[in-house]
Design an enzyme around this catalytic site. Structure first.
Site, PDB file in Angstrom:
ATOM      1  N   CYS A 150       0.840  -1.203   0.000  1.00 22.34           N
ATOM      2  CA  CYS A 150       0.000   0.000   0.000  1.00 22.34           C
ATOM      3  C   CYS A 150       0.873   1.249   0.000  1.00 22.34           C
ATOM      4  O   CYS A 150       1.440   1.602  -1.026  1.00 22.34           O
ATOM      5  CB  CYS A 150      -0.985  -0.055   1.169  1.00 22.34           C
ATOM      6  SG  CYS A 150      -2.414   0.989   0.897  1.00 22.34           S
ATOM      7  N   HIS A 190      -3.575  -4.919   0.362  1.00 21.39           N
ATOM      8  CA  HIS A 190      -2.969  -5.461   1.591  1.00 21.39           C
ATOM      9  C   HIS A 190      -3.019  -6.989   1.580  1.00 21.39           C
ATOM     10  O   HIS A 190      -3.946  -7.574   2.147  1.00 21.39           O
ATOM     11  CB  HIS A 190      -3.706  -4.936   2.824  1.00 21.39           C
ATOM     12  CG  HIS A 190      -3.496  -3.489   3.079  1.00 21.39           C
ATOM     13  ND1 HIS A 190      -2.455  -3.010   3.828  1.00 21.39           N
ATOM     14  CD2 HIS A 190      -4.190  -2.405   2.668  1.00 21.39           C
ATOM     15  CE1 HIS A 190      -2.515  -1.695   3.892  1.00 21.39           C
ATOM     16  NE2 HIS A 190      -3.552  -1.291   3.185  1.00 21.39           N
ATOM     17  N   GLU A 215      -1.465  -8.959   3.290  1.00 19.72           N
ATOM     18  CA  GLU A 215      -1.287  -9.520   4.639  1.00 19.72           C
ATOM     19  C   GLU A 215      -2.597  -9.930   5.295  1.00 19.72           C
ATOM     20  O   GLU A 215      -2.595 -10.722   6.232  1.00 19.72           O
ATOM     21  CB  GLU A 215      -0.521  -8.535   5.534  1.00 19.72           C
ATOM     22  CG  GLU A 215      -1.262  -7.268   5.943  1.00 19.72           C
ATOM     23  CD  GLU A 215      -1.056  -6.101   4.969  1.00 19.72           C
ATOM     24  OE1 GLU A 215      -0.760  -6.348   3.782  1.00 19.72           O
ATOM     25  OE2 GLU A 215      -1.228  -4.933   5.391  1.00 19.72           O
TER      26      GLU A 215
HETATM   27  N1  GLN Z   1      -1.920   6.800   2.964  1.00 20.36           N
HETATM   28  C1  GLN Z   1      -2.054   6.053   1.756  1.00 20.36           C
HETATM   29  C2  GLN Z   1      -3.441   6.211   1.146  1.00 20.36           C
HETATM   30  O1  GLN Z   1      -4.349   6.631   1.788  1.00 20.36           O
HETATM   31  C3  GLN Z   1      -1.735   4.598   1.993  1.00 20.36           C
HETATM   32  C4  GLN Z   1      -2.738   3.894   2.847  1.00 20.36           C
HETATM   33  C5  GLN Z   1      -2.249   2.576   3.384  1.00 20.36           C
HETATM   34  O2  GLN Z   1      -1.060   2.300   3.366  1.00 20.36           O
HETATM   35  N2  GLN Z   1      -3.166   1.775   3.920  1.00 20.36           N
HETATM   36  O3  GLN Z   1      -3.620   5.898  -0.001  1.00 20.36           O
END
Ligand code: GLN
Length: 533
Positions: A382, A508, A510
């Site tokens: 992400c 994600h 994970e």
């Molecule tokens: N801050 C980034 C976004 O909002 C990444 C979010 C995250 O890593 N869950 O896109």
């Protein structure tokens, strides 16, 4: 009809009730029962999505996009199932429903009260969870500690619910701590006795006690607790700290916990099938190899903030007989290339996980540069993908000061920008791109190699995205976009093919790794680290 197990905690918080609930789930599944688990959190936030990871640890995201307590991650991993919004109930969400109903006039002029309206809504959530998956057994874990004011409506709801469905259709397990006093060399039972007394004063007599302890609990202490707490002595179960959380089910099973539970609930005690699980524990305990992985983040003082990432790494390690040592690196401490080199020289792989806000971003970029230039296996999750795009834009494509508009609204090169659909959203609760979305995978890429499929589904939680205006330039410079949304508009996975393993994803992974079924991207990453070593 669904039977219910209610788990409460006493004496202190952070007793590992979540692991206990998940472990019981595993044991009941191993006897052929269908199990679901629900977490009740007494705080007023509607969900943990708006809470800092420092407060609350990781926010776990379900398939349906629910932002939930990290215990749901344990539940999914232990019982190998997908849960959803109904499996995490907060006071905030209960109050919100009741107040919305009141505003719509649905209470027909009644005075809306804690009892019966709030307790009624809590009971209805139990029934909704049971209706959704129709489990044989629903395990409900109540967060917090007995005696907390905010937990009272939940306890009262359980008391009523147990009476309404017939006592033999449910049971109460109370988890407490036995403190050890080194000066007298004793485990003390008094706090547990008091805690059970408080629970009883609310009208709940637990049928079982689970004792968290550093050292084995003697027969005397168990008998004393059984006598003073009116619990059968076979139902006083010890739960000491284990080397791996996945061992807890086996440790509890040895003490006959499942047979006692099934007896209380009036269910048949089938022979358990724990062969696979036991084999996994053997493999975990006797690794043949070892790797050190750097986890570079912002919330590194609190390991719980990245719990699913850590578990996913371990899962991929188990499959390879490899012990994973995590080197925690606070990205804000990396202020020069020298810092990056010094902290990363001895690691076999680097992960930059998800996160929000500008703090530590420049440190992450230095770490990613190091990984890219030194061919250290890199997995970006992400924010870890967004930072990889920024690093590549700045240092390979020559876009000086390229950035995400999350960190610099006026940057000349907005290589990561707010998603179109996010631009008109006000407010922060449950407003990100959340939950499972499909992703198309290109042939002849690392992603394809690992997933062995052209279409996958992964869970998301973000507002920003790769800016396609830079797609042509960055791909010309060697960046490969190996996964996109099916319409091709959102970049979901990027790779740098010159490196042995440089893969980052907008989702994600994970959240979908399971101890017995590690996630393909984590497998690819760990394999690459092992190959290099
Ligand atoms: N801050 C980034 C976004 O909002 C990444 C979010 C995250 O890593 N869950 O896109």
């Amino acid at each position: 009809m669904t039977k219910y197990i209610f788990i409460t905690g006493g004496v202190v918080s952070s007793l590992g009730k979540g692991i206990l609930a998940a472990s019981l789930g595993r044991l009941l599944v191993s006897r052929g029962y269908k199990v679901s688990i629900q977490k009740f959190d007494p705080y007023i936030n509607v969900d943990p999505g708006t809470m800092s990871p420092f407060q609350h640890g990781e926010v776990f995201v379900c398939e349906d996009g629910a932002e939930t307590d990290l215990d749901l991650g344990h539940y999914e991993r232990f019982i190998n199932t997908n849960l959803s919004q109904i499996n995490n109930v907060t006071s905030g969400s209960v109050y919100q429903t009741v107040i919305n109903k009141e505003r719509k006039g649905e209470y027909l002029g009644a005075t809306v009260q804690m009892i019966p309206h709030i307790t009624g809504e809590i009971k209805s959530r139990l029934i909704q969870a049971a209706k959704k998956d129709n489990p044989d057994i629903l395990i409900a874990e109540i967060g917090g500690t007995i005696g907390d004011i905010e937990g009272l409506p939940f306890i009262e709801a359980i008391r009523q619910f147990r009476t309404e469905i017939g006592y033999h259709n449910s049971m109460s397990i109370h988890v407490t701590l036995l403190p050890y006093l080194p000066t007298s060399g004793e485990l003390k039972t008094k706090p547990s006795q008091h805690s059970v007394n408080v629970l009883r004063s609310y009208g709940i007599q637990p049928e079982m006690l689970v004792l968290r302890t550093q050292i084995p609990v003697g027969k005397n202490e168990k008998e004393k607790l059984a006598l003073f707490c009116s619990v059968d002595k076979d139902c006083v179960i010890e739960c000491k700290d284990m080397d791996t959380i996945y061992e807890v089910p086996l440790y509890l099973e040895e003490q006959g916990i499942t047979s006692q539970i099934l007896k209380i609930l009036g269910l048949q005690d089938n022979t358990p099938d724990l062969r696979d699980w036991s084999e996994m524990i053997e493999a975990i305990k006797h690794p043949k190899k070892e790797l050190t992985i750097a986890l570079v983040g912002k919330y590194t003082e609190l390991n719980d903030a990245y719990i699913s990432v850590v578990e996913s790494l371990k899962h991929a390690g188990y499959k390879n007989s490899t012990k994973i040592n995590i080197k925690w690196i606070a990205s804000e401490n990396i202020t020069s290339e020298k810092d990056a080199k010094e902290s990363l020289e001895d690691v076999n792989g680097i992960i930059v996980p998800g996160g929000f806000g500008i703090r530590g971003i420049e440190g992450k970029l230095k770490v990613i540069k190091y990984a890219r230039e030194n061919n250290v296996p890199y997995l970006g999750l992400c924010l870890g993908m967004q930072c990889a795009v920024i690093e590549f834009a700045r240092n390979v494509a020559g876009l000086k000061n390229a950035n995400s508009t999350e960190f610099d609204k006026n940057t000349e090169y907005k290589v990561v920008d707010l998603m179109e659909e996010q631009k008109n959203i006000a407010g922060y609760g449950a407003t990100m791109r959340l939950g499972s979305y499909p992703c198309k995978i290109e042939n002849n890429t690392k992603a394809y190699q690992m997933y062995n499929s052209n279409l996958i589904n992964e869970r998301h939680r973000h507002r920003f995205e790769f800016n396609n205006e830079y797609k042509e330039l960055l791909t010309k410079k060697g960046l490969v976009i190996s996964g996109t949304s099916p319409d091709g508009l959102l970049a979901e996975i990027i790779e740098i093919p010159q490196n042995d393993w440089f893969v980052a994803c907008q989702f994600h992974p994970e959240f979908k790794s399971r101890p017995q079924n590690p996630h393909p991207l984590f497998m690819g990453f760990i394999n690459a680290a092992l190959n290099q070593k």
